[in-house]
Design an enzyme around this catalytic site. Structure first.
Site, short mmCIF file in Angstrom:
data_model
loop_
_atom_site.label_atom_id
_atom_site.label_comp_id
_atom_site.label_asym_id
_atom_site.label_seq_id
_atom_site.Cartn_x
_atom_site.Cartn_y
_atom_site.Cartn_z
N ASP A 196 30.86 42.72 39.21
CA ASP A 196 29.56 42.46 38.24
C ASP A 196 28.42 41.84 38.81
O ASP A 196 28.64 40.69 39.26
CB ASP A 196 30.22 41.61 36.97
CG ASP A 196 31.51 42.37 36.46
OD1 ASP A 196 32.51 42.88 37.17
OD2 ASP A 196 31.71 42.12 35.28
N ASN B 278 26.36 43.34 33.75
CA ASN B 278 25.57 41.92 33.60
C ASN B 278 24.18 42.05 34.15
O ASN B 278 23.67 41.00 34.54
CB ASN B 278 26.55 41.02 33.95
CG ASN B 278 27.77 40.70 33.23
OD1 ASN B 278 28.97 41.16 34.02
ND2 ASN B 278 27.87 40.72 31.95
N HIS C 108 29.75 44.92 28.25
CA HIS C 108 28.21 44.67 27.84
C HIS C 108 27.49 46.09 28.19
O HIS C 108 26.32 45.88 28.20
CB HIS C 108 27.81 43.69 28.95
CG HIS C 108 28.11 42.19 28.66
ND1 HIS C 108 27.66 41.58 27.49
CD2 HIS C 108 29.38 41.34 29.25
CE1 HIS C 108 28.32 40.49 27.29
NE2 HIS C 108 29.18 40.27 28.44
N HIS D 25 34.64 37.87 36.96
CA HIS D 25 33.71 37.23 37.72
C HIS D 25 34.21 36.17 38.78
O HIS D 25 33.58 35.75 39.46
CB HIS D 25 32.64 36.78 36.89
CG HIS D 25 31.82 37.79 35.98
ND1 HIS D 25 30.64 37.37 35.61
CD2 HIS D 25 31.93 38.76 35.67
CE1 HIS D 25 30.25 38.31 34.84
NE2 HIS D 25 30.96 39.14 34.67
FE LIG Z 1 31.26 41.27 33.89
FE LIG Z 2 32.79 42.15 31.12
#
Ligand SMILES: [Fe+2]
Ligand SMILES: [Fe+2]
Length: 271
Positions: A8, A40, A68, A180
């Site tokens: 990400d 992100n 997201h 993450h």
């Molecule tokens: Fe993420």
């Molecule tokens: Fe996520």
């Protein structure tokens, strides 16, 4: 096939470092196929079309998303006309975009990239296990396609492991995203599928999963909605992995973690 997957991308610093890393590592690691999760990229929330274009221009072949996916509204039109930008396949029917893409390399080899999202501690979606099985039934690893990579975007390690074992031997790689945090469990499962429960992020680790630590911590202390979360803007660590597959079987030969720059311990494959 040599496949690089990066986790990400968080905020501007993550985007800029990821673009540099894509260009540099594609050459240094002789990458045939580069995949990056960019859910992100836009200030921590979503992905704008110009940001996607910049990642493609820097060397990404496929961009994946997650919970997201829709934070930047402009993406809905762009994803509909950009097959190499994919979103989890288990969003409800009628959602723009697709959950998988078949990429043909310059030399004619083909790879499938699939994106699915977990349901434990996540928004409820259709079953990722059943829908992935249906999607995978369209391909035969080692004959119709030389590699199949799945980005399984999920919170819970248990769900990620269960998912990976379910498709062991059917795909080249199951890699988790969303937490993450790069996990140290990269391995080749008994059936030949490589697995890492989370790739980690391309973002600043002096943070709370990429966001400014003070604001993020205050939300836990006060249990009140506080200031809007901001991406941390210190030097990012590029996190991901290099996968090497056997073109005849499509299964994994090696999986090497990548951690480059920033605060985490450094590791770059020397193969
Ligand atoms: Fe993420
Ligand atoms: Fe996520």
């Amino acid at each position: 096939m040599r496949i690089m997957f990066l986790g990400d991308v968080v905020g501007r610093t993550g985007r800029e470092a990821a673009a540099l890393a894509l260009t540099r590592l594609r050459t240094e690691l002789r990458v045939d196929l580069a995949i990056i999760n960019a859910e992100n990229a836009s200030h921590g929330f979503g992905l704008a079309p110009d940001m996607a274009r910049a990642l493609f221009d820097a060397g990404a072949d496929v961009i994946t998303l997650g919970n997201h996916a829709w934070d930047r509204k402009e993406i809905t039109g762009y994803i509909a006309e950009t097959p190499r930008l994919i979103r989890p396949l288990n969003f409800p029917p009628g959602t723009p975009g697709a959950g998988s893409v078949t990429v043909e390399l310059r030399d004619g080899r083909k790879a499938v990239v699939l994106n699915a999202m977990g349901r434990l501690f996540m928004d409820p979606l259709d079953c990722p296990f059943r829908l992935s099985a249906v999607e995978l039934s369209k391909f035969k690893l080692g004959s119709s396609v030389q590699a199949i990579v799945i980005d399984f975007h999920a919170e819970a390690t248990s769900e990620k492991m269960a998912y990976a074992h379910s498709f062991d031997g059917q795909v080249s790689l199951v890699v988790g995203t969303h937490t993450h945090c790069p996990s140290a469990d990269h391995q080749i499962l008994p059936g030949g599928t490589a697995f890492q429960s989370d790739a980690g992020m391309c973002g600043d680790y002096d943070s709370v999963i990429g966001m400014t630590k003070d604001i993020a911590a205050a939300r836990f202390w006060r249990k009140m909605p506080g200031e809007r979360l901001q991406p941390a803007d210190g030097e990012p660590t590029i996190c991901g992995l290099l996968l090497i597959t056997n073109d005849t079987t499509g299964l994994a030969k090696a999986i090497h973690p990548i951690r480059l720059g920033g605060r985490l311990s450094q590791t770059i494959p020397s193969v």
